[in-house]
Design a protein around this motif. Structure first.
Motif, mmCIF file in Angstrom:
data_model
loop_
_atom_site.group_PDB
_atom_site.id
_atom_site.type_symbol
_atom_site.label_atom_id
_atom_site.label_comp_id
_atom_site.label_asym_id
_atom_site.label_seq_id
_atom_site.Cartn_x
_atom_site.Cartn_y
_atom_site.Cartn_z
ATOM 1 N N LYS A 1 -7.214 -9.910 -16.758
ATOM 2 C CA LYS A 1 -6.919 -10.552 -15.472
ATOM 3 C C LYS A 1 -5.829 -9.764 -14.731
ATOM 4 O O LYS A 1 -4.913 -9.236 -15.320
ATOM 5 C CB LYS A 1 -6.464 -12.001 -15.696
ATOM 6 C CG LYS A 1 -7.533 -12.882 -16.318
ATOM 7 C CD LYS A 1 -7.030 -14.299 -16.495
ATOM 8 C CE LYS A 1 -8.104 -15.208 -17.090
ATOM 9 N NZ LYS A 1 -8.442 -14.834 -18.474
ATOM 10 N N GLY A 2 -5.953 -9.739 -13.404
ATOM 11 C CA GLY A 2 -4.967 -9.040 -12.589
ATOM 12 C C GLY A 2 -5.059 -7.531 -12.689
ATOM 13 O O GLY A 2 -4.082 -6.832 -12.433
ATOM 14 N N ILE A 3 -6.227 -7.010 -13.030
ATOM 15 C CA ILE A 3 -6.409 -5.563 -13.172
ATOM 16 C C ILE A 3 -7.420 -5.069 -12.137
ATOM 17 O O ILE A 3 -8.475 -5.662 -11.963
ATOM 18 C CB ILE A 3 -6.891 -5.187 -14.589
ATOM 19 C CG1 ILE A 3 -5.852 -5.625 -15.635
ATOM 20 C CG2 ILE A 3 -7.140 -3.693 -14.700
ATOM 21 C CD1 ILE A 3 -6.260 -5.307 -17.058
ATOM 22 N N ARG A 4 -7.082 -3.980 -11.471
ATOM 23 C CA ARG A 4 -7.988 -3.361 -10.508
ATOM 24 C C ARG A 4 -7.909 -1.843 -10.642
ATOM 25 O O ARG A 4 -6.825 -1.284 -10.755
ATOM 26 C CB ARG A 4 -7.612 -3.770 -9.075
ATOM 27 C CG ARG A 4 -8.006 -5.173 -8.694
ATOM 28 C CD ARG A 4 -9.511 -5.326 -8.574
ATOM 29 N NE ARG A 4 -9.936 -6.658 -8.197
ATOM 30 C CZ ARG A 4 -10.064 -7.675 -9.024
ATOM 31 N NH1 ARG A 4 -9.771 -7.515 -10.302
ATOM 32 N NH2 ARG A 4 -10.493 -8.850 -8.607
ATOM 33 N N LEU A 5 -9.083 -1.216 -10.617
ATOM 34 C CA LEU A 5 -9.165 0.243 -10.675
ATOM 35 C C LEU A 5 -9.265 0.775 -9.255
ATOM 36 O O LEU A 5 -10.127 0.353 -8.474
ATOM 37 C CB LEU A 5 -10.389 0.677 -11.486
ATOM 38 C CG LEU A 5 -10.680 2.186 -11.531
ATOM 39 C CD1 LEU A 5 -9.512 2.952 -12.143
ATOM 40 C CD2 LEU A 5 -11.963 2.452 -12.309
ATOM 41 N N GLU B 1 0.816 -1.209 0.000
ATOM 42 C CA GLU B 1 0.000 0.000 0.000
ATOM 43 C C GLU B 1 0.853 1.263 0.000
ATOM 44 O O GLU B 1 0.525 2.260 -0.654
ATOM 45 C CB GLU B 1 -0.917 -0.017 1.227
ATOM 46 C CG GLU B 1 -1.896 1.131 1.287
ATOM 47 C CD GLU B 1 -2.881 0.985 2.435
ATOM 48 O OE1 GLU B 1 -3.574 1.972 2.733
ATOM 49 O OE2 GLU B 1 -2.969 -0.117 3.022
ATOM 50 N N LYS B 2 1.981 1.211 0.691
ATOM 51 C CA LYS B 2 2.876 2.366 0.766
ATOM 52 C C LYS B 2 3.368 2.771 -0.619
ATOM 53 O O LYS B 2 3.404 3.965 -0.959
ATOM 54 C CB LYS B 2 4.068 2.021 1.674
ATOM 55 C CG LYS B 2 5.052 3.163 1.853
ATOM 56 C CD LYS B 2 6.214 2.715 2.731
ATOM 57 C CE LYS B 2 7.278 3.811 2.805
ATOM 58 N NZ LYS B 2 8.464 3.378 3.605
ATOM 59 N N ASP B 3 3.746 1.793 -1.437
ATOM 60 C CA ASP B 3 4.228 2.083 -2.795
ATOM 61 C C ASP B 3 3.138 2.757 -3.631
ATOM 62 O O ASP B 3 3.393 3.705 -4.376
ATOM 63 C CB ASP B 3 4.671 0.788 -3.484
ATOM 64 C CG ASP B 3 5.920 0.197 -2.873
ATOM 65 O OD1 ASP B 3 6.652 0.927 -2.180
ATOM 66 O OD2 ASP B 3 6.167 -1.006 -3.088
ATOM 67 N N ILE C 1 -4.601 -4.668 -3.938
ATOM 68 C CA ILE C 1 -3.259 -5.160 -4.278
ATOM 69 C C ILE C 1 -3.203 -6.677 -4.102
ATOM 70 O O ILE C 1 -2.693 -7.402 -4.954
ATOM 71 C CB ILE C 1 -2.183 -4.482 -3.404
ATOM 72 C CG1 ILE C 1 -2.018 -3.016 -3.803
ATOM 73 C CG2 ILE C 1 -0.848 -5.207 -3.523
ATOM 74 C CD1 ILE C 1 -1.084 -2.254 -2.898
ATOM 75 N N GLU C 2 -3.744 -7.136 -2.977
ATOM 76 C CA GLU C 2 -3.727 -8.575 -2.683
ATOM 77 C C GLU C 2 -4.508 -9.364 -3.735
ATOM 78 O O GLU C 2 -4.041 -10.391 -4.243
ATOM 79 C CB GLU C 2 -4.332 -8.818 -1.298
ATOM 80 C CG GLU C 2 -4.314 -10.281 -0.886
ATOM 81 C CD GLU C 2 -4.965 -10.505 0.474
ATOM 82 O OE1 GLU C 2 -5.055 -11.680 0.889
ATOM 83 O OE2 GLU C 2 -5.387 -9.519 1.114
ATOM 84 N N ILE C 3 -5.696 -8.881 -4.092
ATOM 85 C CA ILE C 3 -6.524 -9.572 -5.084
ATOM 86 C C ILE C 3 -5.823 -9.603 -6.446
ATOM 87 O O ILE C 3 -5.761 -10.646 -7.105
ATOM 88 C CB ILE C 3 -7.904 -8.888 -5.213
ATOM 89 C CG1 ILE C 3 -8.709 -9.076 -3.926
ATOM 90 C CG2 ILE C 3 -8.677 -9.454 -6.396
ATOM 91 C CD1 ILE C 3 -9.983 -8.257 -3.870
ATOM 92 N N ALA C 4 -5.290 -8.446 -6.877
ATOM 93 C CA ALA C 4 -4.623 -8.366 -8.185
ATOM 94 C C ALA C 4 -3.405 -9.276 -8.237
ATOM 95 O O ALA C 4 -3.167 -9.962 -9.244
ATOM 96 C CB ALA C 4 -4.219 -6.920 -8.469
#
Length: 504
Positions: free
Chosen positions: A158-162, A133-135, A173-176
């Motif tokens: 796949k592996g994309i989150r808005l 999360e910091k990054d 981040i964890e889900i992606a």
């Protein structure tokens, strides 16, 4: 002895490749799984072998060798962008119809591809690999929200989150990362700014490592969750100068990496600034390649085979021209309201036809559709001398397309293509998400009207049937054909009545 092409795939793309093979004197061979034992694609193969999975490299390559394959075509999806699969094919002295493993590795690593593009002066969005999360928050302080989390080795949505400002960063981040690990065996993720109003533009390229050409662009902005639904060629939004620059950058990038065979260079086009940004390279045949074939008159699969056989591309840019306009609609077996897969047996199947209409399908009457594979069962592709004609043909084709026994997204696509933004060609990648509730309301209204019609027609059909036959089981069996004909007449009456009601 005829050149034997092993198709390491299933469904409509296996049939599409087999057709080109058969037309040009090659022998199509391939594989199927137990679930696909009755699949339509098997009818187009001269020989095939059962495998446990379309993802088992060892088993598929052994099947190719056992069947005497001279070359392997991976289609799209499954192992099509797996460099280890391409290497294993080569180890068995079988030609691979596609780019080299090194090109796959480069295109599979989105950040390496961005680095190459940047060095060439091709615009890219800023990016940063993130671990926590910091990054992400550090990147957001410089570039602001919204932000897109993407898989380094990703593709296909796949592996994309808005991420917007108040979203749970850590959870996303964890889900992606988990999605990326599962889909690509690479948990690395990166972030880049999310542009609100963009078009998804991609350039079809062909090359032999030295001679690289483009076949103009496609627009793929009608998307849900980063997966395409409707594509067209050329983009109705770009002007000539923008088209020339985007295709030039695509060819420059492909030339720099000495790309061979068919591929796609994908761009984001900011409708506000009218600037484009390199996104990624797809090192394979795309689902939507038919629209490019329709406007250029070229068989892309045949070109793939020829490049593999002769190690040279027999095309020059000056010999390639664009004519007319083409649109493709992906037909999914799913509930158009809930977007959930629809499974079962196809009871009746009729494809549209007529001028400028093409259907690439994986089903026929009697086909079984399961939830084991992607729900796309067909593609309806239309061509016209201009976009207006192409749209009219697409509308007609969707009306004529009958798939009984399954729910499909055909009613939804009909709503999409009649929306003012789509008709004008000004839609962006937000178009679907912004209008899905409107589409659903229209579909629900239509369903209510049609339910009343069907109920009435069933009652009328029932009365007519009782007049035709005695109320005995034996006679009912004897007159089954008459009953089916009557039901079909009722269906056509229902369709025509429905259209008359719509025009009021």
């Amino acid at each position: 002895m005829s050149f034997r092409i092993f198709i390491a795939n299933r469904g409509e793309i296996a049939i599409r490749i087999a057709r080109t093979a058969l037309e040009n004197g090659f022998v199509p061979i391939g594989v199927y799984t137990k679930e696909d034992e009755q699949s339509l694609h098997r009818k187009y193969l001269k020989e095939d072998r059962e495998v446990s999975s379309y993802l088992d490299i060892e088993e598929i390559v052994e099947a190719a060798q056992e069947l005497g394959a001279d070359a392997v075509h991976p289609g799209y999806g499954f192992l099509s962008e797996n460099p280890e699969f391409a290497r294993e094919v080569a180890r068995r002295n079988i030609a691979f119809i596609g780019p080299s493993p090194s090109a796959m590795e480069l295109s599979g690593d989105k950040l390496k591809a961005k680095e190459v593009a940047s060095k060439l002066g091709i615009p890219t969005l800023p990016w940063m690999i993130v671990k926590d999360e910091k990054d992400v928050l550090e990147f957001a302080r410089e570039h602001g929200f919204p932000i897109l989390i993407k898989a380094v080795g990703g593709g296909g949505g796949k592996g994309i989150r808005l991420l917007r400002e108040n979203d749970d960063v850590g959870k996303n981040i964890e889900i992606a990362s988990k999605e990326a690990e599962k889909a690509f065996k690479d948990p690395r993720i990166y972030v880049e700014p999310f542009i609100e109003n963009v078009k998804h533009i991609e350039v079809q390229i062909l090359g032999d490592g030295e001679n690289i050409v483009h076949l103009f662009e496609r627009e793929c902005s009608v998307q849900r969750r980063f997966q395409k639904i409707v594509e067209e060629a050329p983009s109705p939004f770009l002007n000539s100068a923008e088209r020339d620059l985007i295709t030039q950058h695509a060819v420059e990038l492909a030339t720099a990496i000495r790309y061979s065979n068919a591929g796609t260079v994908e761009m984001l086009f900011d409708v506000g600034s009218r600037k484009h940004y390199f996104m990624e390279v797809n090192a394979r045949l795309q689902v939507e390649h038919p629209v490019t074939e329709m406007i250029t008159g070229l068989d892309i699969v045949l070109k793939q085979i020829e490049i593999t056989m002769y190690k040279v591309l027999d095309l020059k840019q000056s010999s390639i021209s664009m004519r007319g306009h083409a649109i493709e609609a992906r037909i999914y077996a799913e509930n158009p309201l809930q977007e959930e897969p629809s499974t079962g047996v196809v009871k009746y199947y009729r494809e549209p036809s007529g001028p400028g209409v093409r259907v690439d399908s994986s089903i026929e009457t009697g086909s079984k559709v399961s939830a084991e594979f992607d729900p796309m069962i067909a593609k309806l592709i239309v061509w016209g001398p201009d976009r207006r004609t192409a749209l009219l043909r697409l509308e007609r084709g969707l009306k004529e397309f009958i798939i009984d026994g399954l729910l499909t997204n055909i009613p939804l696509v009909r709503e999409i293509i009649k929306h003012e933004e789509f008709v004008k060609g000004v839609y962006t990648t937000k178009f679907y998400s912004q209008n899905i509730n409107l589409f659903r309301r229209e579909l629900e209204k239509r369903i209510r009207e049609e339910a009343l019609l069907v109920t009435g027609l069933q009652e009328l059909a029932g009365k007519d049937v009782r007049k035709l036959i005695e109320p005995s089981k034996k006679l009912a069996e004897q007159h089954a054909e008459s009953i089916d004909k009557l039901k079909r007449k009722a269906w056509y009456y229902y369709v025509s009545t429905r259209e008359r009601l719509r025009k009021r």
